[in-house]
Design a protein around this motif. Structure first.
Motif, PDB file in Angstrom:
ATOM      1  N   THR A   1       0.827  -1.215   0.000  1.00 15.78           N
ATOM      2  CA  THR A   1       0.000   0.000   0.000  1.00 15.78           C
ATOM      3  C   THR A   1       0.860   1.262   0.000  1.00 15.78           C
ATOM      4  O   THR A   1       0.466   2.277  -0.571  1.00 15.78           O
TER       5      THR A   1
ATOM      6  N   TYR B   1      -8.779  -2.118  -4.037  1.00 13.05           N
ATOM      7  CA  TYR B   1      -7.406  -1.611  -4.159  1.00 13.05           C
ATOM      8  C   TYR B   1      -6.699  -2.282  -5.341  1.00 13.05           C
ATOM      9  O   TYR B   1      -6.023  -1.618  -6.141  1.00 13.05           O
TER      10      TYR B   1
ATOM     11  N   ILE C   1      -6.818   3.420  -5.104  1.00  9.91           N
ATOM     12  CA  ILE C   1      -5.666   3.156  -4.231  1.00  9.91           C
ATOM     13  C   ILE C   1      -5.735   4.031  -2.983  1.00  9.91           C
ATOM     14  O   ILE C   1      -5.586   3.560  -1.850  1.00  9.91           O
TER      15      ILE C   1
ATOM     16  N   ASN D   1      -8.565   3.160  -0.282  1.00 11.06           N
ATOM     17  CA  ASN D   1      -8.586   1.888   0.454  1.00 11.06           C
ATOM     18  C   ASN D   1      -7.288   1.537   1.167  1.00 11.06           C
ATOM     19  O   ASN D   1      -7.276   0.618   1.989  1.00 11.06           O
ATOM     20  N   SER D   2      -6.196   2.246   0.877  1.00 15.22           N
ATOM     21  CA  SER D   2      -4.922   1.850   1.489  1.00 15.22           C
ATOM     22  C   SER D   2      -4.944   2.056   3.005  1.00 15.22           C
ATOM     23  O   SER D   2      -4.515   1.179   3.770  1.00 15.22           O
TER      24      SER D   2
END
Length: 850
Positions: A29, A98, A140, A143-144
């Motif tokens: 991530t 993600y 990205i 949701n990281s």
């Protein structure tokens, strides 16, 4: 329990994935956030080479929109979509969303890198795929943080989010440098550099990331999605076009199109808020704003992004348009060197952000967030007093201080917000936080450009007119250039063009060569614009200082609940979704303090002990470290029911339910202080090997059980027969190992506190003894008891034959046995059983006596 599946992919729990999984999630991530934010700024310094490569002059009036959308398009898209994509992560799996974002980002990077068009078609192609790339980046970004919050415990979450936050903000700084280095070589490389990272990240995320968080299955809020997207796009597009000149005005804020866009956007966003309060499963969970740390932390995020969003643009203009030419750099060289000279800001951020994340895990986040914003405000004040033609070491020191302040603020603030969220709202909460940040970045660019342009408009036309006429420019031409909007000067400087050469154009050919050379040299424009630009800088930086101070006040509101006079029932209903038995009538009450002592079984305080207080909804409302003498205190806790958890590295956690109750004036024993003491039991880390006479046993199951026979933890041996079981509670432990083809073995371990113990378990290979019991005529004899007796006379195993006389005795240890079959006359055979082999032994009876 066995692993479950969803969508054809195996789902495993965090314990099944092992202790190293969280670091895999953090690494992936962080890579994703880094590449996503690098691409938010990588085109800024590369724009001159990109536009030259596709054959377009971005300063021509008809092409200004291309310039603005190349700058702002990616940020606008991410600002609009992150909330919806965070909600999708909550509904369908954060890792899945993600992964999809990484794939979209990678495909769009490939298509951007292979651009083969020229002219307007190329500009539209690049803008279109930049928007698609922004869609991937939004997945990205949304949701990281939620993925990390799912896998990291609360006492490590600040560190993890701090490292991720370093990537998120440092990427925007590094993008300037990377773009400045690659664009002069070949502008396609600006987009190609993301491809290998994107391919690696996509494959890695698909193979390694798993959904662990609680999923909240819900209907998609279509009305909320549409009104939020339309409203925010209208506002951000209005801000984008407000940067263009309109009529006789230096900027477009009076344009009917801009006013209509911003006004209609605000109206639609108001409608969005109304819709979200009336729908059962809203996109933008407004109830989260009842959590103090969430709303206060997001206000601080908004203010900090407003303060720093336009900063890098203004610094680029300052360096490229004034300072670098004054110090011997040609205008064509300034984009690259502007990125290089801004590195101290990146260094300051990279140094402070992870450190503040680690320290905030132990000492709390509020003090670090407040200190960070105050340092950032101080850096803006120093930028105001810094002369336009500065000494570089002074400039570098101020930039370092600015990066240091933002790093101190970013990680603790991010952790405070995410810690305050319930598990099933982390995706949407992360998306809301990123929306505030990205939208504020776009707004900040508009504010900074507008304030700088306003400062330039006060003095630049007069000084420009006087300076040009003094060097031979005809009065009419000088007056025309001086009346051009200051934004043209800013854009020219930002793109690394010579502003005077761009503004005068053919007029230069009619001037004496020495005058034309002087006007387009490195001294005339920087000295001409220094004074007016300084006025604009001061206005913009005072705005940034005000934003930082508002963010500071918001940061002080994060953390433990404080005294207030309101409805207790309403407060708990807002936070926990139920009344909790309190009256909803307005009452006055006093907060309480929870204090106590935490000791270990040896009587000493634990090292790095932490107390976590959560409400009945599972939301963290306070945390406190254990002092050197073992004492702790959580102040100003409002009435309600709470869960108090005491944790420390190397010890099993302890949990207590705490009731803080009563309103002032009640005679029912209101307590102003609640005492809760904890005794932490140590933990054992168990490691070892499982061996047999043939060597290491691969795939052996090792189980640790307590005195009651309850399974505490388990592990499976690797290719070398090794196993590792961390964090077993103190006390007597029974360890059992079993494997196919081997007899199980168990051993008792005495009590060990805070000890890593290594044991070796030996398993004996076992085999299969089988055969048939028949009469002499070959007919099978059913229901015969067959027993294997070892050399000591102990029965090692028994079996009963089936209808055809067959029997099996599995699991015998290798050795010599007497095989006895009993039915009428007794059949006896002496056999030898070898390790790992199947031994066949048949017994016969006389048919006439059967």
């Amino acid at each position: 329990m066995g692993a479950t599946t969803r969508g054809g992919k195996q789902l495993r729990s965090a314990s099944e994935l092992g202790p190293h999984y969280k670091w895999i999630a953090l690494t992936n991530t962080t890579l994703g956030m880094l590449i996503a934010t690098i691409n938010s700024s990588i085109t800024l310094i590369a724009l001159p080479d990109i536009f030259r490569g596709i054959g377009i002059s971005p300063l021509e009036p008809g092409n200004t929109s291309y310039l603005l959308w190349m700058i702002m398009g990616y940020m606008v898209v991410t600002a609009v979509l992150v909330v919806a994509f965070g909600r999708l992560g909550d509904m369908f799996g954060r890792a899945r969303m993600y992964n999809m974002g990484f794939a979209i980002f990678t495909v769009s990077s490939v298509l951007l890198a292979v651009t083969w068009f020229h002219g307007d078609a190329a500009a539209l192609w690049l803008i279109g795929w930049r928007i698609v790339q922004g869609v991937g980046g939004a997945f990205i970004m949304a949701n990281s943080s939620a993925i990390l919050t799912d896998v990291f415990p609360a006492n490590q979450r600040g560190t993890a989010l701090g490292i991720n936050g370093v990537a998120a903000i440092a990427g925007s700084f590094l993008g300037l440098l990377i773009g400045g280095i690659l664009a002069p070589i070949n502008w396609h490389l600006v987009f190609l550099v993301s491809v290998p990272i994107g391919v690696l990240g996509t494959i890695w995320a698909y193979l390694k990331l798993h959904d662990l968080g609680e999923r909240k299955h819900a209907r998609m809020d279509w009305w909320g999605n549409v009104t939020f997207a339309v409203g925010l796009i209208a506002v951000l597009v209005g801000i984008t076009y407000g940067l263009q000149p309109y009529g006789g005005h230096s900027m477009g804020w009076t344009s009917p199109l801009v006013l209509a866009g911003i006004g209609s956007g605000v109206v639609v966003l108001i409608a969005f808020v109304v819709i979200e309060t009336r729908i059962a499963e809203p996109l933008f969970d407004l109830s989260l704003f009842r959590i103090r740390s969430f709303w206060a932390g997001n206000l601080a995020v908004l203010m900090s992004a407003l303060a720093r969003g336009g900063l890098q643009f203004i610094l680029i203009i300052w360096l490229q348009g004034i300072w670098l030419p004054q110090h011997g750099y040609s205008f064509s060289e300034t984009p690259l060197w502007a990125g290089v000279y801004m590195l101290p800001m990146t260094i300051g951020f990279l140094l402070s952000s992870p450190i503040s994340g680690v320290l905030s895990d132990r000492f709390g986040s509020r003090k670090f967030a407040v200190a960070g914003l105050l340092l950032t405000a101080l850096s803006f004040l120093l930028l105001i007093v810094l002369p336009v033609d500065f000494e570089y070491w002074e400039f570098a020191a101020v930039l370092f201080l600015n990066g240091l302040g933002m790093g101190l603020f970013s990680s603790p603030n991010r952790a405070e917000i995410m810690n305050a969220l319930p598990a099933n709202a982390r995706g949407v909460g992360s998306g809301m936080m990123t929306t505030f940040q990205n939208a504020a970045m776009v707004l900040s660019i508009g504010v900074f450009f507008s304030l700088i342009a306003a400062g330039l408009a006060n003095h630049l036309p007069t000084e420009m007119n006087a300076g040009l006429t003094a060097h031979g420019v005809p009065a009419s031409s000088a007056h025309h250039v001086a009346d051009l909007p200051p934004i043209a000067v800013l854009f020219a400087s930002f793109l690394g063009y010579n502003p005077i050469q761009q503004l005068l154009g053919p007029v230069l050919h009619g001037l004496p060569a020495d005058q034309a050379h002087f006007l387009t040299g490195r001294a005339f424009f920087p000295h001409l614009v220094s004074g007016p630009f300084s006025d604009g800088l001061a206005i913009a930086f005072w705005f940034a200082i005000a934003a930082c101070l508002i963010g500071t006040v918001a940061s002080t509101a994060c953390g433990p609940l404080r005294k207030r006079h309101t409805s207790i029932g309403g407060e708990l209903a807002a936070v926990a979704g139920e009344s909790g038995g309190f009256s909803s009538a307005p009452v006055d009450y006093m907060p309480s303090a929870i204090t106590g002592v935490v000791r270990t079984e040896t009587g000493t305080p634990p090292f790095r002990g932490v107390l976590l207080l959560t409400n009945i909804k599972g939301l963290q409302v306070a945390r406190a470290p254990v002092a050197a003498d073992g004492r702790y205190a959580i102040d100003e806790v409002e009435p309600g029911s709470y869960t108090l958890v005491a944790t420390a590295s190397g010890y099993a956690p302890r949990v207590a339910t705490v009731r803080i109750g009563g309103a002032t004036g009640e005679a029912s024993g209101y307590e102003t202080q609640t005492v809760e003491n904890f005794l932490l039991a140590g933990t054992t880390e168990l490691a070892g090997t499982v061996q047999s006479s043939a060597g290491p046993v691969v795939g052996a199951a090792v189980v640790a059980m307590d005195d009651d026979g309850s399974v505490l933890s388990s592990a499976t041996t690797d290719s070398a027969g090794r196993f590792d079981i961390p964090r077993l509670p103190g006390g007597t432990i029974t360890v059992a190992a079993s494997a196919p083809g081997h007899a199980p073995e168990a051993m008792l371990l005495p009590e060990q506190l805070n000890h890593r113990r290594h044991i070796a378990i030996s398993l004996h290979s076992v085999t299969l003894l089988a055969g048939t019991v028949t009469y002499r005529d070959g007919a099978g004899v059913g229901h015969v008891t067959v027993a294997a007796v070892d050399a000591g006379g102990t029965v090692a195993g028994t079996a009963i034959t089936d209808g055809k006389g067959r029997y099996e005795l599995p699991g015998l240890v290798p050795g010599d046995y007497t095989l006895i079959g009993a039915k009428g006359p007794v059949g006896v055979r002496t056999v030898t059983v070898n390790a790992g082999e199947k031994t066949n032994v048949d017994l016969q009876f006389d048919a006439s006596t059967g």
